[in-house]
Design a protein around this motif. Structure first.
Motif, PDB file in Angstrom:
ATOM      1  N   ILE A  80     -19.948  20.337  13.730  1.00 30.86           N
ATOM      2  CA  ILE A  80     -20.965  20.622  12.724  1.00 30.86           C
ATOM      3  C   ILE A  80     -20.954  19.584  11.602  1.00 30.86           C
ATOM      4  O   ILE A  80     -21.861  19.567  10.769  1.00 30.86           O
ATOM      5  N   GLY A  81     -19.941  18.731  11.554  1.00 27.47           N
ATOM      6  CA  GLY A  81     -19.899  17.691  10.533  1.00 27.47           C
ATOM      7  C   GLY A  81     -18.690  16.797  10.710  1.00 27.47           C
ATOM      8  O   GLY A  81     -17.729  17.150  11.393  1.00 27.47           O
ATOM      9  N   THR A  82     -18.760  15.612  10.102  1.00 25.51           N
ATOM     10  CA  THR A  82     -17.673  14.644  10.160  1.00 25.51           C
ATOM     11  C   THR A  82     -17.398  14.116   8.758  1.00 25.51           C
ATOM     12  O   THR A  82     -18.332  13.819   8.009  1.00 25.51           O
ATOM     13  N   LEU A  83     -16.126  14.026   8.409  1.00 25.63           N
ATOM     14  CA  LEU A  83     -15.695  13.535   7.109  1.00 25.63           C
ATOM     15  C   LEU A  83     -15.161  12.117   7.266  1.00 25.63           C
ATOM     16  O   LEU A  83     -14.240  11.878   8.045  1.00 25.63           O
ATOM     17  N   LYS A  84     -15.751  11.186   6.509  1.00 24.11           N
ATOM     18  CA  LYS A  84     -15.384   9.772   6.617  1.00 24.11           C
ATOM     19  C   LYS A  84     -14.919   9.260   5.263  1.00 24.11           C
ATOM     20  O   LYS A  84     -15.542   9.548   4.241  1.00 24.11           O
ATOM     21  N   GLY A  85     -13.838   8.494   5.242  1.00 19.96           N
ATOM     22  CA  GLY A  85     -13.372   7.921   3.994  1.00 19.96           C
ATOM     23  C   GLY A  85     -11.942   7.411   4.030  1.00 19.96           C
ATOM     24  O   GLY A  85     -11.618   6.422   3.382  1.00 19.96           O
ATOM     25  N   HIS A  86     -11.068   8.086   4.761  1.00 18.07           N
ATOM     26  CA  HIS A  86      -9.678   7.638   4.830  1.00 18.07           C
ATOM     27  C   HIS A  86      -9.593   6.254   5.474  1.00 18.07           C
ATOM     28  O   HIS A  86     -10.331   5.934   6.406  1.00 18.07           O
ATOM     29  N   LYS A  87      -8.663   5.455   4.976  1.00 16.67           N
ATOM     30  CA  LYS A  87      -8.472   4.087   5.455  1.00 16.67           C
ATOM     31  C   LYS A  87      -7.274   3.954   6.389  1.00 16.67           C
ATOM     32  O   LYS A  87      -7.007   2.864   6.900  1.00 16.67           O
ATOM     33  N   ALA A 105      -4.365  14.692   3.848  1.00 16.00           N
ATOM     34  CA  ALA A 105      -3.350  13.723   3.452  1.00 16.00           C
ATOM     35  C   ALA A 105      -3.543  12.458   4.260  1.00 16.00           C
ATOM     36  O   ALA A 105      -3.777  12.514   5.473  1.00 16.00           O
ATOM     37  N   GLY A 106      -3.426  11.298   3.595  1.00 16.70           N
ATOM     38  CA  GLY A 106      -3.630  10.044   4.292  1.00 16.70           C
ATOM     39  C   GLY A 106      -2.505   9.050   4.071  1.00 16.70           C
ATOM     40  O   GLY A 106      -1.894   9.014   3.001  1.00 16.70           O
ATOM     41  N   TRP A 107      -2.254   8.250   5.088  1.00  9.38           N
ATOM     42  CA  TRP A 107      -1.321   7.140   4.929  1.00  9.38           C
ATOM     43  C   TRP A 107      -1.908   6.053   4.026  1.00  9.38           C
ATOM     44  O   TRP A 107      -1.237   5.071   3.722  1.00  9.38           O
ATOM     45  N   ASP A 108      -3.151   6.216   3.585  1.00 10.63           N
ATOM     46  CA  ASP A 108      -3.768   5.276   2.645  1.00 10.63           C
ATOM     47  C   ASP A 108      -3.403   5.604   1.194  1.00 10.63           C
ATOM     48  O   ASP A 108      -4.052   5.128   0.271  1.00 10.63           O
ATOM     49  N   THR A 109      -2.401   6.430   0.994  1.00  9.32           N
ATOM     50  CA  THR A 109      -1.816   6.854  -0.296  1.00  9.32           C
ATOM     51  C   THR A 109      -2.619   7.932  -1.008  1.00  9.32           C
ATOM     52  O   THR A 109      -2.271   8.317  -2.116  1.00  9.32           O
ATOM     53  N   THR A 110      -3.672   8.461  -0.383  1.00 11.09           N
ATOM     54  CA  THR A 110      -4.508   9.442  -1.075  1.00 11.09           C
ATOM     55  C   THR A 110      -4.405  10.839  -0.466  1.00 11.09           C
ATOM     56  O   THR A 110      -4.155  11.001   0.728  1.00 11.09           O
ATOM     57  N   VAL A 111      -4.615  11.826  -1.332  1.00 11.50           N
ATOM     58  CA  VAL A 111      -4.979  13.181  -0.911  1.00 11.50           C
ATOM     59  C   VAL A 111      -6.454  13.322  -1.254  1.00 11.50           C
ATOM     60  O   VAL A 111      -6.853  13.063  -2.394  1.00 11.50           O
ATOM     61  N   ARG A 112      -7.259  13.699  -0.286  1.00 20.17           N
ATOM     62  CA  ARG A 112      -8.705  13.801  -0.523  1.00 20.17           C
ATOM     63  C   ARG A 112      -9.149  15.258  -0.471  1.00 20.17           C
ATOM     64  O   ARG A 112      -8.653  16.037   0.337  1.00 20.17           O
ATOM     65  N   VAL A 113     -10.089  15.584  -1.337  1.00 17.09           N
ATOM     66  CA  VAL A 113     -10.662  16.932  -1.388  1.00 17.09           C
ATOM     67  C   VAL A 113     -12.114  16.810  -0.937  1.00 17.09           C
ATOM     68  O   VAL A 113     -12.882  16.018  -1.494  1.00 17.09           O
ATOM     69  N   TRP A 114     -12.489  17.618   0.061  1.00 10.55           N
ATOM     70  CA  TRP A 114     -13.820  17.519   0.671  1.00 10.55           C
ATOM     71  C   TRP A 114     -14.627  18.785   0.461  1.00 10.55           C
ATOM     72  O   TRP A 114     -14.090  19.895   0.517  1.00 10.55           O
ATOM     73  N   ASP A 115     -15.932  18.617   0.258  1.00  7.37           N
ATOM     74  CA  ASP A 115     -16.880  19.725   0.185  1.00  7.37           C
ATOM     75  C   ASP A 115     -17.434  19.945   1.594  1.00  7.37           C
ATOM     76  O   ASP A 115     -18.112  19.076   2.148  1.00  7.37           O
TER      77      ASP A 115
END
Length: 201
Positions: A80-87, A105-115
């Motif tokens: 139903i959807g795809t989240l794009k942004g982690h490197k 959680a990403g190995w790109d050093t970020t924690v991302r919050v998605w709507d």
């Protein structure tokens, strides 16, 4: 039957099935008492790095090795959807209690919050300087814990998106985080260690 390596497992609340993610990019749904999967899907052909059911069990978030997060209907495995942004690689996912937000959680050093209604990022929690390895959400949904490869554990407010306590440094690699059911304690596990401390702030 033979299957590729299992690389992720998710168990929904109050359900009698589990989902497995495999190195070949396939997702399989298994029901209690069945020796064969009752449903499967192949998303991208890339390995699965993390799986997580929403609290209601109606959605499943799936992170793949191409650094995407796919949101699927848990009943029919339709995307139903795809989240794009982690490197970089995504090793851990956590849903908000109401199913409206997803934390990654990403190995790109970020924690991302998605709507999840828009499939867009809300904010990046980027206090980590190195790979973020794992996440855990408190039972009341008010706190998010994240751990990185510098052996640091951080606590975040899910309302203000700010750190609510000094980072705690451990002496061993951290691979897992889990709050106790009452939310008062946070446990971490890794190579040759299990630690537990008060999570109240």
């Amino acid at each position: 039957n033979t299957f590729d390596w299992i690389t992720a497992v998710a168990i929904p609340h109050n359900k009698d099935f589990i989902a497995t993610g495999h190195e070949d990019g396939k997702i399989r749904l298994w029901q209690k008492g069945k020796k064969k999967p009752v449903r499967e899907a192949n998303l991208t052909g890339m390995g699965i790095s993390a799986l997580e059911f929403s609290k209601a069990g109606d959605l499943i978030a799936i992170a793949t090795e191409d650094r995407l997060i796919h949101i699927l209907n848990a009943e029919n495995f339709q995307t139903i959807g795809t989240l794009k942004g982690h490197k970089d690689r995504i090793p851990s996912l956590a849903w908000s209690n109401d199913g409206k937000k997803l934390y990654s959680a990403g190995w790109d050093t970020t924690v991302r919050v998605w709507d999840i209604s828009t499939f867009k990022p809300i904010i990046l929690l980027n206090s980590h300087a190195v790979q973020v390895q794992t996440l855990a959400l408190s039972p009341d949904g008010e706190l998010l814990a994240s751990a990185d490869s510098d052996l640091l554990v951080r606590l975040w407010s899910t309302n203000r998106y700010t750190e609510v306590a000094p980072a705690r440094e451990l002496s061993e690699e951290i691979r897992f985080l889990q709050f106790t059911p009452d939310g008062k304690l946070l446990a971490s596990g890794g190579f040759l260690h299990v630690s537990m401390w008060e999570s109240q702030v």
